[in-house]
Motif scaffolding. Structure first.
Motif, PDB file in Angstrom:
ATOM      1  N   TYR A 116      -1.439  -5.943 -10.341  1.00 59.97           N
ATOM      2  CA  TYR A 116      -2.385  -6.697  -9.512  1.00 59.97           C
ATOM      3  C   TYR A 116      -1.891  -8.125  -9.303  1.00 59.97           C
ATOM      4  CZ  TYR A 116      -5.509  -2.794 -10.563  1.00 59.97           C
ATOM      5  OH  TYR A 116      -6.062  -1.549 -10.680  1.00 59.97           O
ATOM      6  N   PHE A 117      -1.277  -8.675 -10.327  1.00 58.34           N
ATOM      7  CA  PHE A 117      -0.713 -10.027 -10.246  1.00 58.34           C
ATOM      8  C   PHE A 117       0.339 -10.083  -9.135  1.00 58.34           C
ATOM      9  CE2 PHE A 117       2.712 -12.934 -11.326  1.00 58.34           C
ATOM     10  CZ  PHE A 117       2.051 -14.100 -11.679  1.00 58.34           C
ATOM     11  N   TYR A 118       1.195  -9.076  -9.076  1.00 61.95           N
ATOM     12  CA  TYR A 118       2.263  -9.047  -8.082  1.00 61.95           C
ATOM     13  C   TYR A 118       1.711  -8.888  -6.669  1.00 61.95           C
ATOM     14  CZ  TYR A 118       6.248  -8.753 -11.292  1.00 61.95           C
ATOM     15  OH  TYR A 118       7.213  -9.026 -12.214  1.00 61.95           O
ATOM     16  N   MET A 119       0.574  -8.223  -6.533  1.00 65.64           N
ATOM     17  CA  MET A 119       0.010  -7.979  -5.205  1.00 65.64           C
ATOM     18  C   MET A 119      -0.626  -9.235  -4.612  1.00 65.64           C
ATOM     19  SD  MET A 119      -1.725  -4.229  -5.656  1.00 65.64           S
ATOM     20  CE  MET A 119      -2.369  -4.217  -3.985  1.00 65.64           C
ATOM     21  N   ALA A 120      -1.127 -10.146  -5.451  1.00 66.01           N
ATOM     22  CA  ALA A 120      -1.831 -11.336  -4.958  1.00 66.01           C
ATOM     23  C   ALA A 120      -0.841 -12.321  -4.348  1.00 66.01           C
ATOM     24  CB  ALA A 120      -2.604 -11.989  -6.097  1.00 66.01           C
ATOM     25  N   PHE A 395       4.718 -11.583   0.361  1.00 64.03           N
ATOM     26  CA  PHE A 395       5.469 -10.336   0.418  1.00 64.03           C
ATOM     27  C   PHE A 395       4.847  -9.433   1.491  1.00 64.03           C
ATOM     28  CE2 PHE A 395       6.981 -10.385  -4.316  1.00 64.03           C
ATOM     29  CZ  PHE A 395       7.692 -11.546  -4.044  1.00 64.03           C
ATOM     30  N   LEU A 396       5.698  -8.955   2.395  1.00 68.13           N
ATOM     31  CA  LEU A 396       5.246  -8.074   3.471  1.00 68.13           C
ATOM     32  C   LEU A 396       5.989  -6.744   3.363  1.00 68.13           C
ATOM     33  CD1 LEU A 396       5.478 -10.651   6.418  1.00 68.13           C
ATOM     34  CD2 LEU A 396       3.512 -10.216   4.944  1.00 68.13           C
ATOM     35  N   GLY A 414      -1.314   3.112  -3.969  1.00 66.90           N
ATOM     36  CA  GLY A 414      -1.070   2.969  -5.402  1.00 66.90           C
ATOM     37  C   GLY A 414       0.333   3.381  -5.794  1.00 66.90           C
ATOM     38  N   GLY A 415       0.796   4.527  -5.287  1.00 64.92           N
ATOM     39  CA  GLY A 415       2.136   4.994  -5.607  1.00 64.92           C
ATOM     40  C   GLY A 415       3.204   4.097  -5.044  1.00 64.92           C
ATOM     41  N   GLU A 416       2.955   3.565  -3.841  1.00 61.40           N
ATOM     42  CA  GLU A 416       3.913   2.652  -3.233  1.00 61.40           C
ATOM     43  C   GLU A 416       3.987   1.339  -4.011  1.00 61.40           C
ATOM     44  OE1 GLU A 416       3.496   4.278   1.368  1.00 61.40           O
ATOM     45  OE2 GLU A 416       2.239   2.621   0.638  1.00 61.40           O
ATOM     46  N   ILE A 417       2.838   0.861  -4.428  1.00 61.98           N
ATOM     47  CA  ILE A 417       2.808  -0.370  -5.233  1.00 61.98           C
ATOM     48  C   ILE A 417       3.617  -0.181  -6.503  1.00 61.98           C
ATOM     49  CG2 ILE A 417       1.324  -1.811  -6.678  1.00 61.98           C
ATOM     50  CD1 ILE A 417       1.173  -2.626  -3.855  1.00 61.98           C
TER      51      ILE A 417
END
Length: 531
Positions: A116-120, A395-396, A414-417
């Motif tokens: 979740y940290f990486y997604m923000a 990040f795009l 989820g799997g892609e993340i």
């Protein structure tokens, strides 16, 4: 690498010891068996928060010990938690900060929270900076230099704004202080002036009585042949004659002589004093007016006018000195502005160049993880200077053809993340000095061919870095160099036990993971996974 992890009296673990090997270590078991507790214990011995309430038996201490090997040297870190928490490094008491500093070169734990940290978006600039720092250590000094100068710049900016605002708000006060200072300066009151004026006023107010009284006293002392001085002169003459006959009268003679001279002096003073006294109504008015002014100022400013004048002058100096301070601060402000603009431009250049490089690396890695159409881009835009420089970083990603890259949090499943995270970790590990990477369920949301691609990627990473992975995927487990099976038991009480599986037991475990049962058919399938 992590060699051994000893855990005692922690959550559902009474006591276990896990031995890890180089390469790829797998922690596996049924859901809820307690795999994440082991990772949590490792996290805790390296400085994460922990409570005595996590004890398996509340009246006994929690003990966790990890043994690492790096450059053929062993490092033992232990932690004991009872009423307090104590760290030891190679048997010697150590601080939390020292352990956390050491952790950075030993272990990187990737958990679901870190995903979740990486997604923000707000963290993307830090991830890019971390990548650059690990490649180019001088970049760390550049960032540090920028932050120090930017902090000073903002502090000066704040002071300037406050000074300008205060000067504007204080204009009336400055005007009033100048008026007070002029009022005191115009009065020009001298030290002890009021007391001296009052004495003079008392004399002028009683001049007639003083004149008559002093003259009558003079006349009685020395005014005619019947005066006191005349009589005393005759007595003095008689005693002087007698002293020639009797020396015992010499002392009396001397006293009479002194008295005679003193009375003559006093009489002369009273005569002159009386003749000099004159009634002066104009001077009397001047005295009353001056005393009235002094008393008025004392009522207004206080009994010590000199002290109050100094206080007013000091406050006025303080308020008006801002003009000079503003000039100095503006000069420093402009100098620092040029410095941070220059540093921000250098940082911007680093980020833009490395963003292109890192984007390509991640994109290539995603393709090996069965995201064949993936396009990954790190957007670096210029914005107004802030504490991180002058960049907005995001990040795009796009995972389908004819789709423009969009923010990671809005596009990836989820799997892609999970695969993006693995790609990032793999790339970061290539420039990082950390010796062990822990993946807590990096395989979330994947299966089949993708699981095999993830397993191959982890195996590739395991050639240079020790990997410890919690997974439920039999395809991933089959690639492990060290297979640790975890089971929760309920004999006397609930407890967690571990077992390092040999080849035969590994086949059974893979069979059970793949189909939920162990049979000849599932065993054969497990063999194909290992092959």
């Amino acid at each position: 690498m992590l060699k051994t992890l000893f855990i005692k009296n922690f959550i559902l673990i009474k006591e276990i010891r896990l031995d890890f090997t180089k390469g790829f270590n797998v922690l596996c078991g049924e859901t809820g068996a307690g795999k994440s507790i082991i990772i949590k214990a490792l996290d805790c011995v390296l400085g994460a928060k922990i409570s005595k309430e996590n004890a398996y038996e509340k009246d006994k201490p929690i003990v966790i010990e990890a043994v690492f090997e790096k450059n053929n040297e062993e490092t033992t870190i232990s932690r004991e938690i009872s009423s307090s928490s104590k760290f030891r490094l190679n048997g010697i008491l150590s601080s939390l900060d020292e352990i956390k500093d050491l952790r950075e070169s030993l272990v990187d734990i990737h958990s679901q929270h870190q995903t979740y940290f990486y997604m923000a978006q707000k963290h993307h600039i830090h991830l890019l900076d971390d990548y650059i720092i690990k490649k180019s250590p001088e970049y760390f000094e550049l960032l540090k230099n920028y932050k120090e100068n930017y902090s000073e710049f903002r502090e000066i900016e704040k002071k300037l704004n406050n000074l300008r605002e205060n000067l504007q708000n204080n204009e009336k006060e400055i005007e009033f202080l100048r008026f007070q200072l002029k009022e005191l300066d115009d009065a020009a009151i001298k030290e002890n002036e009021e007391e001296e004026l009052k004495n003079e006023l008392d004399i002028l107010s009683n001049v007639q009585e003083l004149k008559e009284g002093s003259y009558s006293s003079y006349y009685a002392l020395y005014g005619d042949n019947q005066s006191i001085v005349e009589a005393l002169g005759k007595i003095k003459y008689t005693i002087s004659s007698l002293a020639e006959l009797d020396k015992n009268l010499k002392e009396v003679e001397s006293s009479l002589f002194d008295a005679f001279e003193n009375l003559k002096d006093s009489a002369n003073f009273l005569r002159d004093y009386s003749s000099n006294l004159e009634l002066n109504p104009m001077r009397l008015d001047e005295l009353n007016e001056r005393i009235s002014l002094i008393q008025k100022l004392k009522r207004k400013y206080g009994p010590d006018l000199d002290l109050e004048r100094n206080n007013i002058q000091e406050k006025l100096n303080e308020l008006t000195s801002g003009d000079n301070n503003i000039e100095i601060l503006e000069e420093n402000y402009n100098t620092l502005k040029d410095v941070i603009n220059l540093l921000a431009s250098k940082i911007d250049e680093y980020r833009k160049n490395n963003a292109i490089e890192l984007s390509k690396l991640i994109e290539e890695k995603l393709k090996t993880l069965e995201l064949k159409e993936a396009k990954f881009e790190i957007a670096v835009k210029e914005i107004e200077n802030n504490e991180l420089g002058k960049n907005y970083v995001e990040f795009l990603i796009s995972t389908n053809k004819n789709q423009s890259p969009m923010p990671l949090s809005k596009v990836a499943s989820g799997g892609e993340i999970s695969r993006v995270m693995l790609a990032l970790k793999t790339i970061f590990a290539s420039v990082d000095k950390v010796s062990t990477v822990v993946f807590d369920e990096i395989d979330t949301g994947i299966s089949g061919v993708t699981s095999n691609a993830v397993a191959q990627s982890i195996l590739e990473l395991a050639k240079t870095t020790q990997i410890i992975c919690i997974t439920h995927q039999p395809i991933i487990c089959a690639k492990a160099d060290n297979f640790i099976w975890i089971v929760k038991t309920h004999q006397d009480d609930t407890n967690i036990k571990i077992e390092i599986l040999d080849n035969e037991k590994r086949l059974k475990a893979l069979a059970q993971l793949a189909s939920g049962e162990v049979s000849e058919k599932t065993i054969e399938f497990a063999k194909t996974l290992i092959k």
